[in-house]
Structures are given as structure tokens and as C-alpha cells.
Design a protein around this motif. Sequence first.
Motif, short mmCIF file in Angstrom:
data_model
loop_
_atom_site.label_atom_id
_atom_site.label_comp_id
_atom_site.label_asym_id
_atom_site.label_seq_id
_atom_site.Cartn_x
_atom_site.Cartn_y
_atom_site.Cartn_z
N CYS A 291 12.94 2.55 3.23
CA CYS A 291 12.34 3.03 4.21
C CYS A 291 11.27 1.65 4.62
O CYS A 291 10.38 1.22 3.92
CB CYS A 291 11.10 4.03 4.01
SG CYS A 291 10.08 4.35 5.41
N PRO A 292 11.51 0.99 5.91
CA PRO A 292 10.85 -0.35 6.42
C PRO A 292 9.24 -0.01 6.74
O PRO A 292 8.60 -0.78 7.00
CB PRO A 292 11.46 -0.90 7.44
CG PRO A 292 12.32 0.47 7.96
CD PRO A 292 12.40 1.12 6.95
N LEU A 293 9.02 1.42 6.59
CA LEU A 293 7.73 1.93 6.76
C LEU A 293 6.66 2.08 5.74
O LEU A 293 5.59 2.17 5.73
CB LEU A 293 7.66 3.16 7.78
CG LEU A 293 8.64 3.26 9.04
CD1 LEU A 293 8.36 4.56 9.75
CD2 LEU A 293 8.02 2.18 9.98
N MET A 294 7.27 1.86 4.34
CA MET A 294 6.44 1.59 3.37
C MET A 294 6.94 0.46 2.66
O MET A 294 8.04 -0.20 2.55
CB MET A 294 7.21 2.76 2.31
CG MET A 294 6.33 2.91 1.09
SD MET A 294 7.12 4.07 -0.04
CE MET A 294 5.91 4.21 -1.39
N LEU A 295 5.78 -0.34 2.43
CA LEU A 295 6.05 -2.05 2.36
C LEU A 295 5.58 -1.96 0.62
O LEU A 295 4.18 -1.65 0.55
CB LEU A 295 5.54 -2.65 3.18
CG LEU A 295 6.19 -2.82 4.47
CD1 LEU A 295 5.50 -3.67 5.37
CD2 LEU A 295 7.69 -3.14 4.51
N THR A 296 6.03 -2.97 0.00
CA THR A 296 5.14 -3.46 -1.24
C THR A 296 4.97 -4.99 -1.24
O THR A 296 5.80 -5.58 -0.46
CB THR A 296 5.82 -3.06 -2.53
OG1 THR A 296 5.38 -3.35 -3.75
CG2 THR A 296 7.51 -4.01 -2.42
N TRP A 297 3.74 -5.23 -1.71
CA TRP A 297 3.45 -6.78 -1.61
C TRP A 297 2.73 -7.06 -2.96
O TRP A 297 1.86 -6.03 -3.47
CB TRP A 297 2.57 -7.10 -0.46
CG TRP A 297 2.00 -8.52 -0.42
CD1 TRP A 297 2.31 -9.54 0.20
CD2 TRP A 297 0.87 -8.87 -1.01
NE1 TRP A 297 1.47 -10.55 0.00
CE2 TRP A 297 0.48 -10.17 -0.63
CE3 TRP A 297 -0.23 -8.16 -1.55
CZ2 TRP A 297 -0.47 -10.97 -1.13
CZ3 TRP A 297 -1.53 -8.74 -1.73
CH2 TRP A 297 -1.57 -10.12 -1.93
N LYS A 298 2.72 -8.18 -3.44
CA LYS A 298 1.91 -8.58 -4.61
C LYS A 298 1.65 -10.17 -4.70
O LYS A 298 2.44 -10.77 -3.87
CB LYS A 298 2.70 -7.94 -5.81
CG LYS A 298 3.87 -8.80 -6.11
CD LYS A 298 4.80 -8.46 -7.31
CE LYS A 298 5.17 -6.82 -7.37
NZ LYS A 298 5.88 -6.55 -8.69
N ASP A 299 0.70 -10.47 -5.28
CA ASP A 299 0.28 -11.74 -5.65
C ASP A 299 -0.23 -11.98 -6.95
O ASP A 299 -0.16 -10.85 -7.70
CB ASP A 299 -0.65 -12.52 -4.61
CG ASP A 299 -2.17 -11.72 -4.73
OD1 ASP A 299 -2.34 -10.86 -5.59
OD2 ASP A 299 -3.02 -12.22 -3.84
N GLY A 300 -0.60 -13.30 -7.42
CA GLY A 300 -0.92 -13.39 -8.80
C GLY A 300 -2.11 -12.73 -9.18
O GLY A 300 -2.53 -12.55 -10.29
N HIS A 301 -2.85 -12.22 -8.17
CA HIS A 301 -4.37 -11.49 -8.35
C HIS A 301 -4.06 -9.97 -8.42
O HIS A 301 -4.88 -9.60 -9.39
CB HIS A 301 -5.18 -11.86 -7.13
CG HIS A 301 -6.60 -11.21 -7.27
ND1 HIS A 301 -7.42 -11.60 -8.22
CD2 HIS A 301 -7.07 -10.22 -6.63
CE1 HIS A 301 -8.51 -10.83 -7.98
NE2 HIS A 301 -8.39 -10.09 -7.16
#
Length: 402
Positions: free
Chosen positions: A244-254
Motif C-alpha cells: 500500500c503506497p498510502l502507508m509509508l515507513t521512514w527511519k533515520d539514525g535518531h
Amino acid sequence: MKKRPHPRELEVHFQRKRREEYLSKQSERRNTLLDVLRESRSHVPATVGGHHPTAATDVSSGRRNASEAMREFWASQFMVPEWMVDVPLDIGTHWFVMARPEGQRCLVVLSQGRITIRNKVGAVVETLDAHDVGWARLMPQKESILDCILQKKVLYVVDVLCWGGHELFDCTAEFRMYWKLSTMSQALQDVHPDVNAQYGIMLLEHHMADPTGIRCVWGKENVPFIRDGLIFLHKSSCYQGGQCPLMLTWKDGHTSRYCIDTDSSGIPLEEQHVILSYGGDSALQTGDDVPMTVASLPSSFEQANAHLLKPGQLFRCTLQPNGIHLTPGGDIWLSLEFHGTANRRRKRADTISKIIFQNMARHTPLTIDTILQISRQSTEHAMEDANDTGLQSIGTTRGVNP
């Protein structure tokens, strides 16, 4: 001639287009889950892939037995997020954001005083008696399904598919989040788990993905769990199984200990590893619901490994430097070094959004500052549009052109 794309080019050719198409098709309702749940009491789902599974195993025809069919069905019910490789231009006005706990994604089915926890491949992690874990007063009279993340014996509720027989998977995320915080919050007040209970349950907080909400979940470190990035959810998205492109995951080092893929010891890999699936005719494909052909097997590798070339066979590769290209037709192509077959424990190839996100994380990361900037712009534009609409309404009322 192929060229290395800028992330904004990928936005035009890839993720933004997918979001628009997904929203336009969302009116097609999915099959009713409750019918399946009622039949699941006999451990046989109503349909799997449009066919009625049989309890017996027919070896000659290769049919799956009933338990395999059940696992396959439940695995297909998860709404799978894409990795954020561009920031939606309406993120500040049309999206929610929440912190993602580090842990195992699972579906929790509450039915007839029993709690069944299934992992993302559909297998049963555990079956519990509601009285034993102090959940008896939480249990609605009819079946319920919760999308959760399990961390240290606590189930963090991300979403609600069904509650007390009320089907919510065709409702918008805006309504489901309201339901989660109202109906479920009230129910949880009556939960008094025993100190020796095996599992606890908590609701994940969600916020509007405006700059204030994003800063809250990104900077908040006193949450009662280890974070593994952020989840962004479009307010109009229904809960549909699959990618689903309407649910996104993102992360960084913090926000995550594992922003970049690691080895089994938790050490970041020096090179980006990619798992692709053989699709026939030398094509290597991604693990997307609609696979994308992104590379071809070299003839020398193909000849040396002819005995392995079966559709669906997974291969291990490393992405070469500057190894993501855009063709003139807008297709994505990868420059790879091939190493052989993937570990048998791997069940699926990498999605294209994961490949791009991991590459960006190594070289041109999508930073929290960029997300905040676009969120701020979207909220400002919405306010300007609202003011313009208000002025036009006043002008129309007064009979003048504003």
C-alpha cells in the motif's frame, strides 16, 4: 541512455504516481473478512485466492493442506507499507504519523474468549485464553482483528480492521484512528492484566503529520518502547491487504537502530545487498505485488546456474556504486553484482521502494528537515487556500468579485 536519477525524478516516475492510482482504485471493496473468521472456527478459510482450500493434501496436484492455506490467507491480510522515497506534497494536511515500535508485526484475532496472534507469514505465534491474561473484559461479543507490533510481550495496536463484528477495513484511516482512540480506549480502561500475564496491550498514539506532529513523534524519546522509525498513513486510506503506497515507513539514525541494513550481528553492511526474484527469460524482478523487472542475469551466470533458474528463485546481489538508473521510458534499472541464491529462509524479494530507500540512506538520505519543510509548505498552502475560499465566499455573498 540510462542516467542516475535524482530523488525528485523518482517521485515523478514512481511513488507519487502509485499513490494517485491507488487512491483512484480504492473504491473497489475487498472481500469480507468476517465470513472467513466465522469459518475459521473450523480452521478452514472461506476462500484463499478465490478457491476453497481442502483439508486433505493432494500430493500429485501439489495442493496445500488446510493449515498452509490458512497461513497463506492471514499473511495476505496485512497492509504492507512502502518505504518513503519522496515526501507526499500533502503530507501536512492528509497524513497521520506515529512512532513505530521495534518488533514483530502481527495480526491479533479476538474471538470467543480466545486470543490468536499471527505473524506476517500467517503462522500462529501463540493462542491465549483471555481470562488467563486479564483481557476478559476487553473481549467484545463478536470477532475483532487488530494490527499490532509485538515488542517485549507488549502488543502495540497500530490499526483496527474489525471490532466487535463491526467491519472497519473499508473505512478510512481517519475513522479507524478515531475508533481506536475512542472505543478501544474505553475498553482498555476495563483491562486489569495480572502481574504475571504473558502479554500487555497498548494503543499507539497518532498525530497529524504537520510540523508539530512530526516533531512530537520524531523527537519524543520517552516512549515506553524502542523505536524503529516512523509510520505515515494517509487519512483516506482503507485497510487493504497487500502493498500500500498510502502507508509509508521512514527511519533515520535518531529513530532507529537499524536505519541501514545490517548483518546477523547488527553491523551495517559495507555494500547494499539486494534480493531479487527470477521471473524467466533472464529477468530479475522485485518483490512488489506487481513485480518490476529491474535487471537481467548475465549470460555467463545464467549458463553456470541453469539448474537453479526456476520462476520465483531468489538471488543475492550487491548494488554497484551509482547503480540505480532511469531509462528514457521512465523504468528503473539496477547495476548489480551477482553472488548466488538467497538464504532459504527468505520468502520474498526486496521491493523497489526498499531498494531505493536503502540506497538513499547510504548516499542522499531523505532527512527529517526535508520532511518538515514539505509538511510546513503543505500546511501553509492549505491555509492560503482556505483563506482564498473564505474571501470568495464573502465576495459572492456581497455580490462583488474579490
